[in-house]
Design a protein around this motif. Structure first.
Motif, PDB file in Angstrom:
ATOM      1  N   GLU A   1      -5.465 -21.160 -46.531  1.00 35.78           N
ATOM      2  CA  GLU A   1      -4.032 -20.850 -46.347  1.00 35.78           C
ATOM      3  C   GLU A   1      -3.559 -19.820 -47.371  1.00 35.78           C
ATOM      4  O   GLU A   1      -2.815 -18.899 -47.035  1.00 35.78           O
ATOM      5  CB  GLU A   1      -3.170 -22.119 -46.495  1.00 35.78           C
ATOM      6  N   GLU A   2      -3.995 -19.981 -48.622  1.00 33.03           N
ATOM      7  CA  GLU A   2      -3.573 -19.057 -49.682  1.00 33.03           C
ATOM      8  C   GLU A   2      -4.115 -17.651 -49.435  1.00 33.03           C
ATOM      9  O   GLU A   2      -3.410 -16.660 -49.600  1.00 33.03           O
ATOM     10  CB  GLU A   2      -4.050 -19.577 -51.047  1.00 33.03           C
TER      11      GLU A   2
ATOM     12  N   ARG B   1      -9.568 -28.263 -50.199  1.00 35.43           N
ATOM     13  CA  ARG B   1      -8.126 -28.299 -50.451  1.00 35.43           C
ATOM     14  C   ARG B   1      -7.862 -29.384 -51.497  1.00 35.43           C
ATOM     15  O   ARG B   1      -8.760 -30.194 -51.798  1.00 35.43           O
ATOM     16  CB  ARG B   1      -7.359 -28.610 -49.168  1.00 35.43           C
ATOM     17  N   GLY B   2      -6.646 -29.421 -52.030  1.00 26.41           N
ATOM     18  CA  GLY B   2      -6.278 -30.477 -52.963  1.00 26.41           C
ATOM     19  C   GLY B   2      -5.540 -31.568 -52.209  1.00 26.41           C
ATOM     20  O   GLY B   2      -4.600 -31.280 -51.468  1.00 26.41           O
ATOM     21  N   ALA B   3      -5.964 -32.811 -52.396  1.00 26.48           N
ATOM     22  CA  ALA B   3      -5.316 -33.930 -51.684  1.00 26.48           C
ATOM     23  C   ALA B   3      -3.923 -34.197 -52.239  1.00 26.48           C
ATOM     24  O   ALA B   3      -3.057 -34.731 -51.545  1.00 26.48           O
ATOM     25  CB  ALA B   3      -6.180 -35.178 -51.800  1.00 26.48           C
ATOM     26  N   GLY B   4      -3.688 -33.817 -53.508  1.00 27.77           N
ATOM     27  CA  GLY B   4      -2.405 -34.107 -54.176  1.00 27.77           C
ATOM     28  C   GLY B   4      -2.553 -35.280 -55.110  1.00 27.77           C
ATOM     29  O   GLY B   4      -2.997 -36.356 -54.699  1.00 27.77           O
TER      30      GLY B   4
ATOM     31  N   LEU C   1     -14.620 -14.464 -50.927  1.00 24.71           N
ATOM     32  CA  LEU C   1     -15.575 -14.835 -51.991  1.00 24.71           C
ATOM     33  C   LEU C   1     -15.025 -15.999 -52.814  1.00 24.71           C
ATOM     34  O   LEU C   1     -15.765 -16.909 -53.202  1.00 24.71           O
ATOM     35  CB  LEU C   1     -15.863 -13.637 -52.900  1.00 24.71           C
ATOM     36  N   LYS C   2     -13.711 -15.973 -53.091  1.00 23.50           N
ATOM     37  CA  LYS C   2     -13.095 -17.079 -53.844  1.00 23.50           C
ATOM     38  C   LYS C   2     -13.111 -18.373 -53.002  1.00 23.50           C
ATOM     39  O   LYS C   2     -13.204 -19.471 -53.542  1.00 23.50           O
ATOM     40  CB  LYS C   2     -11.639 -16.729 -54.226  1.00 23.50           C
ATOM     41  N   LEU C   3     -13.019 -18.212 -51.653  1.00 20.05           N
ATOM     42  CA  LEU C   3     -13.137 -19.368 -50.766  1.00 20.05           C
ATOM     43  C   LEU C   3     -14.531 -19.974 -50.861  1.00 20.05           C
ATOM     44  O   LEU C   3     -14.707 -21.184 -50.932  1.00 20.05           O
ATOM     45  CB  LEU C   3     -12.886 -18.952 -49.313  1.00 20.05           C
ATOM     46  N   ARG C   4     -15.553 -19.109 -50.836  1.00 23.36           N
ATOM     47  CA  ARG C   4     -16.946 -19.577 -50.923  1.00 23.36           C
ATOM     48  C   ARG C   4     -17.188 -20.338 -52.216  1.00 23.36           C
ATOM     49  O   ARG C   4     -17.956 -21.290 -52.259  1.00 23.36           O
ATOM     50  CB  ARG C   4     -17.917 -18.391 -50.864  1.00 23.36           C
ATOM     51  N   LYS C   5     -16.504 -19.904 -53.276  1.00 21.45           N
ATOM     52  CA  LYS C   5     -16.690 -20.563 -54.581  1.00 21.45           C
ATOM     53  C   LYS C   5     -15.833 -21.818 -54.712  1.00 21.45           C
ATOM     54  O   LYS C   5     -15.872 -22.487 -55.743  1.00 21.45           O
ATOM     55  CB  LYS C   5     -16.344 -19.580 -55.705  1.00 21.45           C
TER      56      LYS C   5
END
Length: 570
Positions: free
Chosen positions: A562-563, A493-496, A552-556
């Protein structure tokens, strides 16, 4: 003390040149020590000498060029090379860039630590020039302290201070002449120009101006999500709405019916198109501007992130001389971009390409684009009929909305034309059922359709603040993820951060479900197979569903769980 050695040297030089007296220097040194400033700043502040005289003396002492900031025209692109906090902390101002060298104005160009910091942050060679402390502080405060949001808010404060009465309670009765005068007021013009340019710089896709009983709200859609930007004073309501309508060539006296228009704005070397839509609401008109920035339009299919088999199937389908290719998905899922990219790939001097669109979002060279205007009878069906008399090779229909349009498009695909179009369905297999429900015969659908692509857009994780994250087992179960699907996945995830505005996301990525019509699938369509059966057969032939592509996009590490859960069905 730290100030004494250099201060003594510059002080002695100033006394030697007759610019200040020893008594004045002594007072300035005391002021500098008590306030933690440089002696030169104190000399100017106490009125003992002019700023430019001090700058020239410092330039002679350090043998470094001086600059008069009052005569320098600042470039916003160059200013953005330095983050706000660095410019404010070190009191430095970037002026110009030539190749790998960045020229910066500083009050103390001998501070090697600052020069090293600047070199590290910008990855450029730094050439310092001397500027007056007062001018430098004033300009840095103006250009850096706050950024775009605060500039707009400062502008609003200025408007409030000026007590500009643009709107009264009887706004519906305001004459066109009064409105014309109100929209030409400088604050309104500045604010709207600021909103338009700020939205483009932030990479927004839409701007929303919404009127409520006691306030107005401005929101931008960035990476598919609406963010509130500001709340202008309620008294500006009529003037803001009318200014947008004048820029779009709309009728400002008509407030009862929706209107559509366009604005063209030049930002530097770029020309940005805004598609404007007005809608009468209870407390005034809501205005939505769609930003059409051709500079941000990616028409290279290889960069879309399709998986290898899906991309291969899609390329094969659009290279076919005839047949139908459909792209489906909700509004804002990137269907138009996919179709434009397909057209760009097959746009050569040997083919005649015709498109019917509502509206025409981007002008593409070498393609004959027609604007559908239902109110004068220029419907998709009418445009398609006209196209078939224009010797076309490739036809794009913006959307198949009814049986007439669908029937003509199918017939065109069966008579030697390549037809591209969009449809609003949830996934690729259900598109077949939707077309048959419309009234198109199953044998025509089975014969004409070569490929169906369903797509969604998910937000990309910001690469600047990306970090691993774990989810509780209950959330993973609720998302319908099996142990097999989770095997070997590291979630991110992105911390921000400043780059992504604290959201953790920057940019978007497509998820694609590409169903190529095999002989088995065509036979199943003729036999009136259900959507579930069509999907099962397509998966057995190698189709990835939207959820599978999302995993697959999660694995990469491209997007977050969430998205994927938000945009795809299990």
């Amino acid at each position: 003390m730290a100030v004494s050695a250099p201060a003594d040297r510059i002080g002695e030089q100033l006394i030697h040149e007759g610019l200040v007296t020893r008594e004045q220097l002594s007072k300035a040194l005391d002021d500098a020590r008590s306030n933690g400033t440089r002696v030169g700043f104190s000399l100017v502040k106490l009125g003992f000498m002019g700023e430019q005289d001090l700058v020239r003396a410092l330039a002679r002492q350090h043998r470094i060029p001086a600059v008069d900031l009052e005569r320098v025209k600042l470039d916003p692109k160059i200013l953005r090379l330095l983050p706000n906090e660095i410019a404010i902390k070190h009191q430095v101002l970037p002026l110009r860039r030539v190749g790998r060298t960045l020229t910066v104005a500083m009050a103390n160009p001998t501070d090697l630590g600052v020069l090293d910091d600047l070199k590290f942050v910008t990855r450029l060679d730094i050439e310092p020039v001397i500027a007056g402390d007062f001018s430098l502080r004033r300009i840095i405060e103006k250009e850096y302290e706050g950024g775009a949001d605060d500039k707009i808010n400062d502008l609003l404060k200025q408007i409030e201070q000026e007590e500009v009465e643009l709107v009264d309670d009887t706004e519906e009765e305001m004459s066109v002449t009064a409105l014309q005068a109100a929209v030409d007021e400088a604050p309104v013009v500045k604010l709207i120009n600021g909103i338009l340019s700020d939205a483009v710089h932030r990479g927004a896709s839409d701007i929303h101006l919404e009127c409520y009983e006691k306030d107005i709200r401005v929101r931008y859609r960035i990476d598919g999500v609406l963010q509130e930007i500001m709340r202008p004073p309620i008294k500006m309501k009529a003037a803001l709405i009318s200014r947008f309508k004048i820029l779009s060539d709309l009728n400002i006296s008509e407030r009862r019916v929706p209107q559509d228009g366009r604005i063209k704005l030049r930002l530097g070397r770029r020309v940005i198109d805004f598609r404007v839509s007005t809608l009468p609401t209870l407390f005034g008109e809501k205005i939505v501007l769609r930003i059409l920035d051709k500079g941000n339009l990616t028409l290279d299919l290889e960069k879309f992130g399709m998986e290898p088999k899906a991309e291969q199937d899609f390329m094969k389908a659009i290279m076919n001389p005839y047949g139908m290719v459909l792209v489906t998905g909700p509004t804002g899922s990137g269907k138009t971009t996919t179709l434009y990219s397909a057209l760009s790939r097959i746009n050569t001097a040997e083919v005649n390409i015709m498109t019917a669109e509502d509206p025409v979002e981007y002008n593409l060279h070498g393609i004959n684009q027609v604007l559908v205007r239902t109110e004068i009878g220029m419907t998709f069906a009418a445009a398609l009929k006209a196209f078939l008399r224009q010797d076309p090779n490739i036809i794009m229909v913006g959307e198949i909305r009814d049986l007439e349009t669908g029937s003509i498009a199918i017939k065109a695909a069966l008579t030697g034309h390549l037809v591209l179009s969009t449809l609003h369905t949830n996934d690729a297999p259900s598109t077949i059922t939707r077309m048959i429900d419309m009234g198109i015969e199953a044998f025509n659908v089975a014969s004409a359709v070569n490929l169906i692509t369903a797509q969604r857009l998910v937000r990309r994780i910001c690469s600047n603040c990306k970090e691993p994250v774990t989810y509780p087992r209950e959330y993973l179960d609720a998302a319908g993820l099996t142990d097999e699907a989770l095997d070997g996945i590291t979630f991110y995830r992105g911390a921000g951060c400043d780059t992504c505005g604290g959201s953790g996301y920057k940019g978007r990525q497509g998820l694609y479900e590409v169903m190529a019509m095999s002989p088995t699938l065509r036979r199943m369509v003729l036999q009136s197979a259900s959507t579930a059966d069509l999907q099962a057969q397509a998966i057995s032939e190698g189709m990835l569903t939207l959820r599978m592509d999302g995993l697959l996009k999660l694995r990469k590490g491209i997007t977050t769980l969430e998205e994927v859960v938000k945009e795809t069905a299990a």
